[in-house]
Design a protein around this motif. Structure first.
Motif, PDB file in Angstrom:
ATOM      1  N   ALA A  35     -63.934  26.925 -44.223  1.00  0.00           N
ATOM      2  CA  ALA A  35     -64.261  25.845 -43.283  1.00  0.00           C
ATOM      3  C   ALA A  35     -65.767  25.629 -43.194  1.00  0.00           C
ATOM      4  N   ASP A  36     -66.539  26.712 -43.245  1.00  0.00           N
ATOM      5  CA  ASP A  36     -67.996  26.602 -43.143  1.00  0.00           C
ATOM      6  C   ASP A  36     -68.617  25.867 -44.326  1.00  0.00           C
ATOM      7  N   ARG A  37     -67.912  25.774 -45.435  1.00  0.00           N
ATOM      8  CA  ARG A  37     -68.428  25.053 -46.612  1.00  0.00           C
ATOM      9  C   ARG A  37     -68.207  23.547 -46.495  1.00  0.00           C
ATOM     10  N   TYR A  38     -67.397  23.127 -45.533  1.00  0.00           N
ATOM     11  CA  TYR A  38     -67.080  21.708 -45.353  1.00  0.00           C
ATOM     12  C   TYR A  38     -67.978  21.070 -44.308  1.00  0.00           C
ATOM     13  N   GLY A  39     -68.012  19.750 -44.335  1.00  0.00           N
ATOM     14  CA  GLY A  39     -68.640  19.007 -43.257  1.00  0.00           C
ATOM     15  C   GLY A  39     -67.768  19.100 -42.019  1.00  0.00           C
ATOM     16  N   ALA A  40     -68.286  18.653 -40.888  1.00  0.00           N
ATOM     17  CA  ALA A  40     -67.598  18.811 -39.604  1.00  0.00           C
ATOM     18  C   ALA A  40     -66.193  18.203 -39.593  1.00  0.00           C
ATOM     19  N   GLY A  41     -66.034  16.994 -40.112  1.00  0.00           N
ATOM     20  CA  GLY A  41     -64.737  16.325 -40.079  1.00  0.00           C
ATOM     21  C   GLY A  41     -63.692  17.028 -40.931  1.00  0.00           C
ATOM     22  N   ARG A  42     -64.082  17.410 -42.130  1.00  0.00           N
ATOM     23  CA  ARG A  42     -63.136  18.096 -43.024  1.00  0.00           C
ATOM     24  C   ARG A  42     -62.819  19.504 -42.511  1.00  0.00           C
ATOM     25  N   ALA A  43     -63.809  20.190 -41.944  1.00  0.00           N
ATOM     26  CA  ALA A  43     -63.572  21.521 -41.377  1.00  0.00           C
ATOM     27  C   ALA A  43     -62.573  21.434 -40.230  1.00  0.00           C
ATOM     28  N   ARG A  44     -62.709  20.424 -39.401  1.00  0.00           N
ATOM     29  CA  ARG A  44     -61.783  20.214 -38.279  1.00  0.00           C
ATOM     30  C   ARG A  44     -60.361  20.030 -38.783  1.00  0.00           C
ATOM     31  N   GLU A  45     -60.205  19.194 -39.800  1.00  0.00           N
ATOM     32  CA  GLU A  45     -58.893  18.941 -40.398  1.00  0.00           C
ATOM     33  C   GLU A  45     -58.335  20.217 -41.034  1.00  0.00           C
ATOM     34  N   PHE A  46     -59.171  20.924 -41.771  1.00  0.00           N
ATOM     35  CA  PHE A  46     -58.766  22.163 -42.432  1.00  0.00           C
ATOM     36  C   PHE A  46     -58.286  23.200 -41.422  1.00  0.00           C
ATOM     37  N   LEU A  47     -59.061  23.424 -40.364  1.00  0.00           N
ATOM     38  CA  LEU A  47     -58.699  24.428 -39.361  1.00  0.00           C
ATOM     39  C   LEU A  47     -57.454  24.025 -38.579  1.00  0.00           C
ATOM     40  N   ALA A  48     -57.282  22.740 -38.320  1.00  0.00           N
ATOM     41  CA  ALA A  48     -56.058  22.278 -37.659  1.00  0.00           C
ATOM     42  C   ALA A  48     -54.849  22.536 -38.554  1.00  0.00           C
ATOM     43  N   GLY A  49     -54.989  22.279 -39.838  1.00  0.00           N
ATOM     44  CA  GLY A  49     -53.902  22.543 -40.774  1.00  0.00           C
ATOM     45  C   GLY A  49     -53.551  24.016 -40.843  1.00  0.00           C
ATOM     46  N   ARG A  50     -54.577  24.850 -40.869  1.00  0.00           N
ATOM     47  CA  ARG A  50     -54.340  26.292 -40.901  1.00  0.00           C
ATOM     48  C   ARG A  50     -53.671  26.758 -39.610  1.00  0.00           C
ATOM     49  N   PHE A  51     -54.080  26.187 -38.482  1.00  0.00           N
ATOM     50  CA  PHE A  51     -53.460  26.548 -37.204  1.00  0.00           C
ATOM     51  C   PHE A  51     -51.972  26.200 -37.221  1.00  0.00           C
ATOM     52  N   ALA A  52     -51.644  24.983 -37.666  1.00  0.00           N
ATOM     53  CA  ALA A  52     -50.236  24.571 -37.739  1.00  0.00           C
ATOM     54  C   ALA A  52     -49.471  25.479 -38.699  1.00  0.00           C
ATOM     55  N   GLY A  53     -50.094  25.849 -39.811  1.00  0.00           N
ATOM     56  CA  GLY A  53     -49.452  26.744 -40.766  1.00  0.00           C
ATOM     57  C   GLY A  53     -49.167  28.105 -40.171  1.00  0.00           C
ATOM     58  N   LYS A  54     -50.112  28.617 -39.399  1.00  0.00           N
ATOM     59  CA  LYS A  54     -49.935  29.911 -38.735  1.00  0.00           C
ATOM     60  C   LYS A  54     -48.774  29.844 -37.740  1.00  0.00           C
TER      61      LYS A  54
END
Length: 132
Positions: A35-54
């Motif tokens: 997530a830290d390698r992404y810009g703010a918008g993509r990191a937000r999307e990535f972390l939300a996806g990971r949360f849903a996956g968890k």
């Protein structure tokens, strides 16, 4: 086979994602590094996806957060192809082992501000039981 599903709006986590304790409690170090390698918008999307996956994976192993299980114990990493791969640790791994789960597979999809994840927990079968 056990199945779990979760859906959320990307913005549901916005306030929580600003809190260091939430990030440490929820995400494995490898997930945060991506997530830290992404810009703010993509990191937000990535972390939300990971949360849903968890959440979906926890449902598939018939566990919620609690009884020693934390979301960080369900790390959703990537294969070289980019496909998500689930790594269980700690109490989550023990819970899966107790249920005879050999592996957990997850699929995550994004559409506009929605994220959905589906997880399938594959159970081990005894030799000669007729199941594949």
């Amino acid at each position: 086979m056990l199945i779990g599903v979760d859906v959320l709006r990307t913005g549901e986590l916005d306030r929580l994602l600003t809190r260091a304790w939430f990030r440490r409690y929820t995400y494995a170090a490898e997930e945060l590094a991506v997530a830290d390698r992404y810009g703010a918008g993509r990191a937000r999307e990535f972390l939300a996806g990971r949360f849903a996956g968890k959440e979906a994976a926890l449902k598939a192993i018939r566990s919620g957060v609690g009884a020693g299980v934390t979301p960080r114990q369900v790390a959703i990493l990537r294969e070289e192809s980019g496909a998500p791969v689930v790594r269980l640790s700690g109490a989550a791994a023990h819970r899966a082992a107790d249920l005879g789960i050999a592996a957990v597979q997850v699929s995550i999809a994004h559409k506009e501000d929605l994220v959905i994840a589906v997880a399938i927990a594959e159970q081990r079968h005894e030799k000669g039981d007729g199941n594949v």
